[in-house]
Design an enzyme around this catalytic site. Structure first.
Site, PDB file in Angstrom:
ATOM      1  N   ARG A  48       0.793  -1.229   0.000  1.00  0.00           N
ATOM      2  CA  ARG A  48       0.000   0.000   0.000  1.00  0.00           C
ATOM      3  C   ARG A  48       0.824   1.277   0.000  1.00  0.00           C
ATOM      4  O   ARG A  48       0.589   2.177  -0.796  1.00  0.00           O
ATOM      5  CB  ARG A  48      -0.934   0.004   1.222  1.00  0.00           C
ATOM      6  N   HIS A  94      -8.347  -3.814  -6.498  1.00  0.00           N
ATOM      7  CA  HIS A  94      -8.055  -3.083  -5.262  1.00  0.00           C
ATOM      8  C   HIS A  94      -9.240  -3.149  -4.310  1.00  0.00           C
ATOM      9  O   HIS A  94     -10.135  -2.300  -4.355  1.00  0.00           O
ATOM     10  CB  HIS A  94      -7.729  -1.625  -5.597  1.00  0.00           C
ATOM     11  N   TYR A 138     -19.005  13.033 -11.772  1.00  0.00           N
ATOM     12  CA  TYR A 138     -18.984  14.235 -12.606  1.00  0.00           C
ATOM     13  C   TYR A 138     -17.712  14.356 -13.449  1.00  0.00           C
ATOM     14  O   TYR A 138     -17.719  15.063 -14.448  1.00  0.00           O
ATOM     15  CB  TYR A 138     -19.108  15.489 -11.740  1.00  0.00           C
TER      16      TYR A 138
END
Length: 902
Positions: A48, A94, A138
């Site tokens: 990570r 993931h 968006y």
């Protein structure tokens, strides 16, 4: 509750461990906690928080790029909703929260975080002010072109693969990465017990260093630093000092000081100064920075600021900090650096995953790991391509056999009972393999035309040529490395750009002098004591007789009295007309526009009431004070012995030569001024009604030329004046006529063999002047009346200044109305002493007069402006004023006596 139907079990023996029941095992809780924590820590570190040294990516970034690659979202394709990319990454690679994936995706878009963004975003992806990105429903994204070079050849078995979290598919363990992405884009992350902080760098510089390392494996870190001088942040800024960079590159750890780029501007109307910030340090939030500055001003921790506003736009960053009228801009800026994020420290820790383990590597080791990775990628790609090429060659060889026996094969196929029979018969008849026979059976009839047959043969030749090339790569380490170099050069050609972050020398502890670049400055001083500085390059050279350029603004009651050229690192001795001297640095003088008045010098040095600045002497470096200097200063002595003066001359000690308006002169050793006081120290004793007008540095062996307002001049040897202490009065230098006064004291010396001969430039108040050979001023004894240096007619007006110039130098003239002209000395007529001269600058009215003259060192910008027009009078082209004779009508030359005159 315990089962009461069963008898209780007997307690175990004290020495024996409790037995397991087949489902539970008793362990020591400390061992279990230690093991579990280490497993968790390594999972965070490897999976990570830390980037891989080979491709410079953390797993989440790698998964995002690969998911976009598999979705076909390349730079030349349409944009796609970020929500779809996030969903694809979560679904296959993931298994974490959507916010963690989207935040990582957003960072790959932001050009203030990434030196070279890898994702091209459309929509609101946040700002340098810390504004968050819009929701992923968006925004849209696709890969940048540069990202294709991270993913290039990933489908050619170039990297290792591993199962995803649910074994439903495979994901790459590393990307092929054709450029050192870890250095180019940097990385930051916090793991368990460790953290990484790798700054971004310039693509061209890093690629050049990698190429150099490929070609010179034994290259040292200092050699690599010739290509990579330091980080190159996307927000630009200035790196102060190289020690931190060097330490980071050599050891993997270091601290780099990064400063914002700020300039001091002056409003043309209000003459108010403002600090304008156009670049900020890396990862500094601009909105919080502005807010912090405002808080410091409100809490009175920052003085001198009157207004603060953010004028940033699409054109770039611009934070304006307006200053109060009495504020010294450089001091305010210095305080901003000290108390705000305009100057920050960037801690470098070159920590990354190397071979499955976290390691801190130096610059060379990071580049070596990248080169080793590319060697492995190119080798695996070459083997893959060779395998594919051989398979294709095998098919093409079958086509070639078929074309050579085309009629027979067609007949064979026509007579065969079925496909398998035809295949077996071809294999038996022509020795074809099963793949070749199958390909021949699938061959379209159009491929049997003459043109198509030739294409098959040409393709076979190309494939065989490719196979030879691929074998050469695998057989030769040199050729393999050259492939790596060629691919790096391709990346550099496509993506290298100019460095954004400037690297400056080590400034120490915010020493103001070290923060200012050394350059030549024009310093002007007005009659009312306003002083300012500007770069010499601000004024272009013109031909003599021009109108000039505005050099300084002035009120009606004020006018410019003097100007000189000095380095920003020079010391300034500010001499007052009362004979005192004050210490200053050129960079402490505020810089202002050409039309601005500047700052009152009383704000920079503590002049006593009634004192005016008489001379400003630039000194490059102060010598060490002589033994007992403190006692000398306290006693304000005069009188150094002749033996001490001879020792000073022999040791090439410099002297300060002073002259007054009434013709008094004095010489004092420079080291006597090495420890000035804030309130000033006495430089020379001044008699009532007299005033200091000039101060010059000398070597003790030069000649002195005194010039007067009525056009007289005297030249004598400096050795005629013995050195005295600071508090002493001077001796007579020239005998003046009634109403006359000294206007210039110049230190001159005959030219040595091979050197240009100096000439004497004399300038009058009405803008006329000339150059005269130094040899025309014969040596006299100090104290005489002197000889004529220029005719002070009604046309010329009185002499303003006389200075020594070389033909290679340029000169500046400035009027009391603020007009300034710069011209080459060689363009000024070289004529005799007893002459009127030619026009050097045009004055517009009787009230306007030349106020000062200064030399400009050679090597400044070329002369601009047109040459004399065709048909102009020869006298004009030669540097003479048309219609005005050089000499006077009588040609007479009154001379003073050669005696001492005392």
């Amino acid at each position: 509750m315990p089962d009461e139907t069963l008898p209780p079990a007997p307690p175990p023996a004290a020495s024996a461990p409790p037995p397991g029941d087949g489902h539970r095992t008793q362990v020591n809780i400390e061992d279990e906690m230690r093991k579990s924590y280490l497993d968790y820590s390594m999972s965070v570190i490897i999976g990570r928080a830390l980037p891989d040294v080979r491709d410079g990516l953390k797993p989440v970034h790698r998964r995002i790029l690969y998911a976009m690659h598999t979705e076909g979202l390349h730079h030349n394709k349409r944009y796609s909703k970020c929500a779809g990319v996030v969903g694809e990454v979560l679904k296959k690679y993931h298994p974490h929260g959507d916010s963690s994936v989207y935040d990582a995706l957003v960072r790959l878009v932001q050009d203030w975080n990434m030196r070279y963004p890898l994702v091209d975003g459309q929509g609101n992806f946040g700002s340098v002010d810390g504004d968050p990105a819009a929701a992923y429903r968006y925004t849209e994204c696709r890969l940048e072109k540069l990202a294709d070079f991270l993913l290039a050849d990933i489908d050619k078995d170039t990297v290792g693969w591993g199962p995803n979290f649910d074994d439903s598919t495979q994901e790459p363990l590393v990307l092929p990465a054709r450029f050192p992405n870890l250095l180019v884009n940097g990385s930051s992350g916090i793991a368990v017990g460790m953290a990484t902080s790798i700054p971004p760098h310039n693509m061209g510089e890093v690629v050049d260093a990698a190429i150099h390392l490929v070609q010179n494996p034994k290259a040292t870190i200092p050699e690599l630093m010739r290509f990579v001088p330091g980080p190159d942040f996307p927000t630009a800024g200035i790196i102060l000092g190289r020690d931190g960079i060097r330490k980071a590159y050599e050891t993997g750890r270091g601290n780099i000081t990064v400063r914002a780029r700020a300039a001091i501007e002056v409003h043309p109307k209000t003459e108010r100064e403002a600090i304008v910030v156009t670049e900020i340090p890396y990862q500094v939030n601009k909105a919080k920075l502005v807010e912090h500055i405002a808080d410091l001003v409100r809490d009175k921790k920052l003085e001198g600021i009157s207004d603060l506003r953010d004028e940033s736009s699409r054109e770039g960053m611009r934070v304006v900090i307006e200053l109060k009228r009495d504020a010294v801009a450089q001091v305010v800026l210095n305080n901003l650096y000290a108390h705000t994020a305009l100057q920050t420290g960037f801690g470098v820790t070159l920590l990354s995953i190397d071979g499955g383990q976290p390691r801190i590597l130096n610059l060379k080791e990071m580049l070596e790991r990248f080169v080793a990775h590319r060697r492995d990628v190119v080798t695996r790609r070459t083997r893959y391509e060779l395998k594919q090429a051989r398979a294709r060659e095998h098919i093409l060889l079958g086509y070639q056999i078929a074309l050579d026996h085309l009629d027979e094969i067609i007949e064979l196929i026509k007579k065969a009972a079925d496909r398998e029979a035809a295949r077996d018969q071809m294999m038996a008849r022509f020795g074809l393999s099963e793949l070749q026979a199958k390909a021949i059976l699938e061959l379209q009839l159009q491929r049997l035309t003459g043109l198509e047959r030739q294409k098959i043969l040409d393709e076979l030749a190309e494939v065989q040529k490719l196979i030879a090339r691929l074998k050469e790569i695998l057989a030769s380490e040199k050729v393999l490395l050259q492939v790596i170099v060629d691919e790096l050069k391709e990346v550099r050609q496509l993506f290298a750009d100019e460095r954004r972050t400037e690297i400056q020398g080590d400034p120490g502890d915010l020493d103001l002098e070290d923060l200012i670049a050394e350059e030549e400055m024009v310093v002007t001083v007005s009659h009312l004591g306003y002083v300012k500085r500007n770069p010499v390059s601000l004024y272009r050279a013109q031909h003599r007789g021009g109108r000039g350029k505005t050099g300084a603004g002035a009120r009606e009651e004020d006018f410019l009295e003097s100007l000189f050229v000095a380095s920003t690192h020079s010391y300034l001795f500010v001499f007052s007309d009362k004979g005192k001297v004050y210490w200053l640095k050129v960079h402490e003088i505020p810089q202002a526009s050409r039309a601005a008045r500047g700052k009152p010098i009383v704000n920079l040095v503590q002049l006593a009431p009634g004192e005016k600045v008489a001379a400003i002497l630039p000194v490059r470096q102060l010598p060490a004070p002589p033994a007992g200097a403190d006692e000398v200063l306290d006693q304000e002595v005069a009188a150094a012995t002749e033996a001490a003066e001879k020792e000073a001359v022999a040791a090439e000690q410099e002297f300060v030569f002073l002259a007054t308006r009434k013709g008094s002169i004095k010489k004092t050793r420079l080291d006597a001024f090495s420890r000035p006081r804030t309130a000033g120290i006495i430089a020379v004793g001044i008699e009532e009604g007299d005033a200091l007008i000039s101060a010059r540095l000398t070597d003790g062996r030069s000649h002195v030329l005194l010039s007067t307002a009525q056009g007289m001049a005297i030249r004598f040897e400096e050795t005629d004046v013995r050195a005295t202490g600071r508090g002493a009065y001077g001796v007579k230098g020239i005998t003046l006529a009634d109403g006359d006064e000294v206007v210039s004291a110049e230190v001159v010396a005959p030219a040595r063999e091979g050197e240009l001969a100096p000439t004497i430039l004399t300038v009058t108040a009405n803008g006329y002047g000339k150059r005269t050979e130094l040899g025309e001023y014969r040596l006299q004894t100090r104290g005489g009346k002197g000889i004529i240096t220029i005719k002070t007619t009604e046309r010329n007006g009185p002499v303003v200044a006389a200075t020594s110039v070389l033909e290679t130098e340029e000169v500046m003239l400035i009027t009391n109305k603020g007009m300034l002209i710069r011209m080459p000395a060689r363009g000024i007529s070289l004529i005799g002493r007893n002459t009127q001269g030619v026009r050097l600058i045009t004055v517009e009215s009787r009230e306007e007069q030349v106020a000062g003259v200064a030399r400009v060192a050679e090597g400044e910008p070329e002369v601009e402006g047109a040459a004399p027009a065709d048909g102009a009078p020869a006298s004009e082209a030669a540097g003479e004023e048309p219609g005005e004779p050089d000499g006077g009508a009588d040609g007479g030359e009154p001379e003073g006596g050669d005696g001492d005159g005392a």
